[in-house]
Structure formats: C-alpha cells, structure tokens
Motif scaffolding. Sequence first.
Motif, PDB file in Angstrom:
ATOM      1  N   PRO A  40      -6.663 -30.849   4.883  1.00 35.89           N
ATOM      2  CA  PRO A  40      -6.177 -29.841   5.023  1.00 35.89           C
ATOM      3  C   PRO A  40      -4.705 -29.432   5.397  1.00 35.89           C
ATOM      4  O   PRO A  40      -3.895 -30.245   5.298  1.00 35.89           O
ATOM      5  N   GLY A  42      -0.953 -29.057   5.751  1.00 34.64           N
ATOM      6  CA  GLY A  42      -0.130 -29.634   6.843  1.00 34.64           C
ATOM      7  C   GLY A  42      -0.600 -30.982   7.591  1.00 34.64           C
ATOM      8  O   GLY A  42      -0.083 -31.374   8.493  1.00 34.64           O
ATOM      9  N   GLY A  44      -0.510 -34.207   6.270  1.00 32.14           N
ATOM     10  CA  GLY A  44       0.584 -35.165   6.249  1.00 32.14           C
ATOM     11  C   GLY A  44       0.245 -35.629   4.771  1.00 32.14           C
ATOM     12  O   GLY A  44       0.378 -36.908   4.806  1.00 32.14           O
ATOM     13  N   SER A  46       1.985 -35.296   1.897  1.00 29.82           N
ATOM     14  CA  SER A  46       2.992 -35.676   1.566  1.00 29.82           C
ATOM     15  C   SER A  46       3.736 -36.882   2.168  1.00 29.82           C
ATOM     16  O   SER A  46       4.148 -37.801   1.847  1.00 29.82           O
ATOM     17  N   ARG A 173       3.399 -28.487  13.156  1.00 32.05           N
ATOM     18  CA  ARG A 173       4.391 -29.591  11.944  1.00 32.05           C
ATOM     19  C   ARG A 173       4.697 -28.445  11.081  1.00 32.05           C
ATOM     20  O   ARG A 173       5.708 -28.515  10.195  1.00 32.05           O
ATOM     21  N   LEU A 174       3.778 -27.358  10.668  1.00 33.04           N
ATOM     22  CA  LEU A 174       4.120 -26.587   9.650  1.00 33.04           C
ATOM     23  C   LEU A 174       5.098 -25.493   9.953  1.00 33.04           C
ATOM     24  O   LEU A 174       5.925 -25.336   9.082  1.00 33.04           O
ATOM     25  N   ARG A 177       8.177 -27.437   9.657  1.00 34.00           N
ATOM     26  CA  ARG A 177       8.493 -27.755   8.264  1.00 34.00           C
ATOM     27  C   ARG A 177       9.061 -26.492   7.594  1.00 34.00           C
ATOM     28  O   ARG A 177       9.849 -26.476   6.727  1.00 34.00           O
ATOM     29  N   TRP A 180       6.424 -20.976   8.674  1.00 34.09           N
ATOM     30  CA  TRP A 180       5.415 -19.929   8.268  1.00 34.09           C
ATOM     31  C   TRP A 180       4.794 -19.681   9.606  1.00 34.09           C
ATOM     32  O   TRP A 180       4.753 -20.149  10.533  1.00 34.09           O
ATOM     33  N   GLY A 210      -0.762 -39.782  14.819  1.00 35.30           N
ATOM     34  CA  GLY A 210       0.534 -40.777  15.578  1.00 35.30           C
ATOM     35  C   GLY A 210       1.487 -40.486  14.918  1.00 35.30           C
ATOM     36  O   GLY A 210       2.002 -39.401  14.188  1.00 35.30           O
ATOM     37  N   ASP A 211       2.575 -41.443  15.200  1.00 36.42           N
ATOM     38  CA  ASP A 211       3.862 -41.482  14.593  1.00 36.42           C
ATOM     39  C   ASP A 211       3.803 -42.055  12.825  1.00 36.42           C
ATOM     40  O   ASP A 211       2.682 -42.295  12.531  1.00 36.42           O
TER      41      ASP A 211
HETATM   42  N1  ATP Z   1       2.935 -38.935  11.643  1.00 39.41           N
HETATM   43  C1  ATP Z   1       3.894 -37.875  11.496  1.00 39.41           C
HETATM   44  N2  ATP Z   1       4.835 -37.786  12.582  1.00 39.41           N
HETATM   45  C2  ATP Z   1       5.886 -37.026  12.487  1.00 39.41           C
HETATM   46  N3  ATP Z   1       5.887 -35.762  11.650  1.00 39.41           N
HETATM   47  C3  ATP Z   1       4.779 -35.668  10.673  1.00 39.41           C
HETATM   48  C4  ATP Z   1       3.796 -36.714  10.684  1.00 39.41           C
HETATM   49  N4  ATP Z   1       3.115 -36.603   9.349  1.00 39.41           N
HETATM   50  C5  ATP Z   1       3.729 -35.527   8.734  1.00 39.41           C
HETATM   51  N5  ATP Z   1       4.705 -35.104   9.487  1.00 39.41           N
HETATM   52  C6  ATP Z   1       5.488 -33.680   9.286  1.00 39.41           C
HETATM   53  O1  ATP Z   1       4.477 -32.797   9.313  1.00 39.41           O
HETATM   54  C7  ATP Z   1       4.954 -31.847   8.209  1.00 39.41           C
HETATM   55  C8  ATP Z   1       3.827 -31.627   7.473  1.00 39.41           C
HETATM   56  O2  ATP Z   1       3.640 -32.816   6.689  1.00 39.41           O
HETATM   57  P1  ATP Z   1       3.339 -32.792   5.045  1.00 39.41           P
HETATM   58  O3  ATP Z   1       4.270 -31.933   4.260  1.00 39.41           O
HETATM   59  O4  ATP Z   1       3.199 -34.433   4.843  1.00 39.41           O
HETATM   60  O5  ATP Z   1       2.049 -32.274   5.077  1.00 39.41           O
HETATM   61  P2  ATP Z   1       1.134 -31.895   3.611  1.00 39.41           P
HETATM   62  O6  ATP Z   1      -0.368 -32.032   3.863  1.00 39.41           O
HETATM   63  O7  ATP Z   1       1.702 -32.572   2.486  1.00 39.41           O
HETATM   64  O8  ATP Z   1       1.440 -30.382   3.854  1.00 39.41           O
HETATM   65  P3  ATP Z   1       0.850 -29.133   2.415  1.00 39.41           P
HETATM   66  O9  ATP Z   1      -0.645 -28.886   2.967  1.00 39.41           O
HETATM   67  O10 ATP Z   1       1.786 -27.882   3.008  1.00 39.41           O
HETATM   68  O11 ATP Z   1       0.996 -29.947   1.185  1.00 39.41           O
HETATM   69  C9  ATP Z   1       6.108 -32.280   7.556  1.00 39.41           C
HETATM   70  O12 ATP Z   1       7.426 -31.841   7.881  1.00 39.41           O
HETATM   71  C10 ATP Z   1       6.162 -33.986   7.930  1.00 39.41           C
HETATM   72  O13 ATP Z   1       7.448 -34.410   8.036  1.00 39.41           O
END
Ligand code: ATP
Length: 243
Positions: A40, A42, A44, A46, A173-174, A177, A180, A210-211
Amino acid sequence: MEHPEGSTAAPSAGSTELLVLAPPPPRGETHKPILALVGPLGAGKSTAAECFARRGGAIIDGDALGHEALRQPAIRAAVIQRWGSDLVRPDGSLDRRALGRIVFADPAQRNALEQLVFPYIEQRLREQIAQAQQDPRFRFVVVDAAVLLEAGWNQEVDRIIYVDAPAPLRQARLVQRSGWTQAEIAGREAAQWPPERKRAAAHAILHNHGDREDLQRQVDCLLQTWGLSNGGSGSTSREPASS
Ligand SMILES: Nc1ncnc2c1ncn2[C@@H]1O[C@H](COP(=O)(O)OP(=O)(O)OP(=O)(O)O)[C@@H](O)[C@H]1O
Ligand SMILES: CC(C)(COP(=O)(O)OP(=O)(O)OC[C@H]1O[C@@H](n2cnc3c(N)ncnc32)[C@H](O)[C@@H]1O)[C@@H](O)C(=O)NCCC(=O)NCCS
C-alpha cells in the motif's frame, strides 16, 4: 492468503514475523532473480529497496521512471496540451503534485495520463532490468514500482514481496515525507488495488512497523532463505542501477 506453491519455514527476523514462501525458481545460470516490491501507499517499498541495494540488489525505481517519462518532449507536450500550461513551473518543469491532484481525483483523467506514460515506463523497466542482468556489481534485481500489479508489469518478475505497515503509520510517514493532505493520500490509495489483493499475489511479506534496522534484518533473513545473501557480509555495491 492463497499461494500456488508451498511455503518454507519462516525464519525469525528480530521482533517481527517474516512470512516467506517459495524461493525464486531457477531460470538458468546467468539469470539474476528479479524481485518486485509491492504494497500500500507509503508502506516503505523504497525504504525496503534500499535495504536490498545494500546487499547487492540493483534498484529499479518505477516512480523515477514515471518522472523521466514526463520529461520526454513528446509526452510533456501531450500533458500540457491536455491539462494546460498552468502545470508548467517557472523553471520549465511540470508541477507533478498539481497534476496528481487532477488525475487522482478522476479515474478517467488518470487513465489518460497512464496511457501517455505507461508504454515509456514499461520499456524503460525492461531496459533497466536487462542492464542490471549484465552488470557485475549486482547479484539480483529489485523492482520498486507501486503499480506493478495494476499495470501488469510483473511478467518478468520472479518473486513479489509485499511491504506492509499499519495505515496510521503509513499516513504519518507520508505526511512527513511528501506533505500530502488526507485527500491526496485517499485519492492515490483509491487508484491502486486494495492492499489485500496485492498481498494475495505476494510470495513474502515484510512488516515495516519497526525501525529501519528491523526492516534490514527482515530483508537479510529473506535473502538468506532464498539463497541470495552474500554470506551476510553486505559487502556488495550500494549503487542503484544507472538510468
Ligand atoms: N522503518 C521505517 N522507519 C522510519 N521511517 C520509515 C521507515 N520506513 C519508511 N519510512 C519513511 O516513510 C516514508 C515512506 O516510505 P517509502 O517512501 O519507502 O514508502 P513507499 O512505499 O515507497 O511510498 P510510495 O507508495 O509513495 O511509493 C519515507 O519518508 C521513509 O523514509
Ligand atoms: C501523477 C504524478 C504526476 C504525480 O507525481 P508525484 O511526484 O506527486 O508522485 P510520484 O510519481 O512520486 O508517485 C508517488 C506515489 O503515488 C502513487 N502513484 C503514482 N502513480 C500512480 C498511479 N498511476 N496509480 C496509482 N498510484 C500512483 C504511487 O504510490 C507512487 O509511489 C505521477 O505519479 C505520475 O506521472 N503517475 C503516472 C505514472 C505512474 O503510474 N507512475 C508510477 C510508476 S510505479
């Protein structure tokens, strides 16, 4: 969750459970396994891709290829013709966030944009996969493309990995980041398959509540289970595949 293939023992990955199903099938000695990250908005994907890159994976970034598509003169011109020159910022680039507000509010508008950019993105995905297959820095390929399943770009992929995180955490997180609004998040979510449909297509799940270290541990565990780890040294290249 239904899977056509049997599951292997789920190894322990820190505090979280890592569900691992069948390893990538053998496809010849020179073929590097192609893993894809879905999940889904955000969740994580990437961030997980970076974990794989630290262990010798070539990242292929679908969002970046989408941005590249919009910089192609013919596509750019078609976008401006359809949605207006108000989208052009003073530096000449397209205001993607404004375009996003338009297309994620109306499926017909989104379909029109996808028809313009999907052929380009798909071609570049294939090119970058082929490049990574030849590049000795990489032992496997990781495709990070949010709409991989929706667009049907999973034909060449050997294994699909679902990245999961609770909705409130994803939203927070979104917002941090990308800044939005709730409406922007909801519009993008509505444009994608529901999470459970993506999860049903996956061969493994990473739990990203988690982290980052916890996520890296799960990635390492998965790579070990699938025979893709490099002795756990993490000494392979961190460079993403060049465009
Ligand atoms: N385990 C984590 N701990 C802290 N921050 C995190 C963690 N995982 C992801 N983030 C942060 O959450 C935000 C969303 O993560 P990420 O960009 O990897 O998601 P995504 O699934 O690729 O998003 P999208 O659907 O927009 O492509 C980013 O700012 C990222 O740095
Ligand atoms: C609408 C656009 C201009 C918005 O650009 P913006 O910089 O604000 O967002 P970005 O491209 O970084 O995408 C961020 C996230 O939005 C979601 N998203 C993007 N495109 C789509 C789509 N067609 N359908 C569903 N969700 C999408 C994804 O979760 C993606 O990770 C851009 O997303 C776009 O051109 N989309 C169409 C091409 C595409 O599908 N790209 C994604 C390939 S994986």
